[in-house]
Design a protein around this motif. Structure first.
Motif, PDB file in Angstrom:
ATOM      1  N   UNK A 102       0.831  -1.206   0.000  1.00  0.00           N
ATOM      2  CA  UNK A 102       0.000   0.000   0.000  1.00  0.00           C
ATOM      3  C   UNK A 102       0.866   1.256   0.000  1.00  0.00           C
ATOM      4  N   UNK A 103       1.955   1.260   0.760  1.00  0.00           N
ATOM      5  CA  UNK A 103       2.860   2.419   0.747  1.00  0.00           C
ATOM      6  C   UNK A 103       3.538   2.563  -0.607  1.00  0.00           C
ATOM      7  N   UNK A 104       3.881   1.432  -1.211  1.00  0.00           N
ATOM      8  CA  UNK A 104       4.485   1.453  -2.545  1.00  0.00           C
ATOM      9  C   UNK A 104       3.532   2.084  -3.556  1.00  0.00           C
ATOM     10  N   UNK A 105       2.252   1.722  -3.472  1.00  0.00           N
ATOM     11  CA  UNK A 105       1.260   2.289  -4.390  1.00  0.00           C
ATOM     12  C   UNK A 105       1.006   3.768  -4.097  1.00  0.00           C
ATOM     13  N   UNK A 106       0.989   4.141  -2.818  1.00  0.00           N
ATOM     14  CA  UNK A 106       0.772   5.546  -2.468  1.00  0.00           C
ATOM     15  C   UNK A 106       1.894   6.439  -2.973  1.00  0.00           C
TER      16      UNK A 106
END
Length: 175
Positions: free
Chosen positions: A60-64
């Motif tokens: 999720x952090x990678x996508x954000x």
């Protein structure tokens, strides 16, 4: 189309971020949910719960932050496939009284075939994003997109789900 994919990317990130935080804040409850599914041997449950929760947080952090987008989406796809198999296995077994254990935006409802359909919609949206990201990165590349690799990984995941189901059945017969 690019803006639609970006919106889908951030929605996927928010979904997994919310479930990861819910699982971290309710770690023992999430571990109990995973144990209740009776898909993995109990000895593997703590490692699976921690690794899958950290994977959700990381992807999720990678996508954000828009880094390693395809890898994060592939991880999201694999997690959703694994979760869907666990739900499906229990529905086939007739165990419909289990909480999905999702948390966050997805909630903690009792599993039904609607849970599978919901996950299938998320899976299709993720595949759409992977395809879009692959086409953008491979524009002009004579080898095309990475759909073949994605299909291989999906096939391996399907086969693994089947093997786990058979393995679990054999273990129960031995006990």
């Amino acid at each position: 189309m690019e803006k639609i994919m970006m919106v889908l990317q951030f929605l996927t990130a928010y979904l997994f971020l919310s479930t990861a935080f819910h699982k971290l804040f309710h770690y023992r409850q999430h571990q109990q949910h995973a144990e209740n599914y009776e898909v993995l041997p109990r000895i593997f449950i703590p490692a699976f719960v921690m690794l899958s929760t950290l994977a959700e947080l990381t992807l999720s952090l990678s996508l954000l932050f828009s880094v390693f987008i395809r890898e994060a989406l592939a991880a999201a796809l694999m997690l959703l496939l694994a979760y869907s198999y666990a739900v499906l296995i229990n529905l086939i077994r007739g165990r419909k009284d289990l909480s999905c254990g999702c948390g966050g935006l997805a909630g903690n409802k009792v599993i039904t075939y609607k849970t599978i359909w919901r996950n299938l919609i998320f899976i299709l949206l993720i595949l759409l994003q992977i395809g879009s990201a692959s086409l953008a990165l491979n524009a002009g590349n004579e080898y095309g997109s990475d759909y073949f690799i994605l299909l291989v990984f999906s096939g391996i995941t399907l086969a693994s789900g089947y093997v786990f189901l058979k393995f679990n059945t054999i273990l129960k017969e031995l006990n």
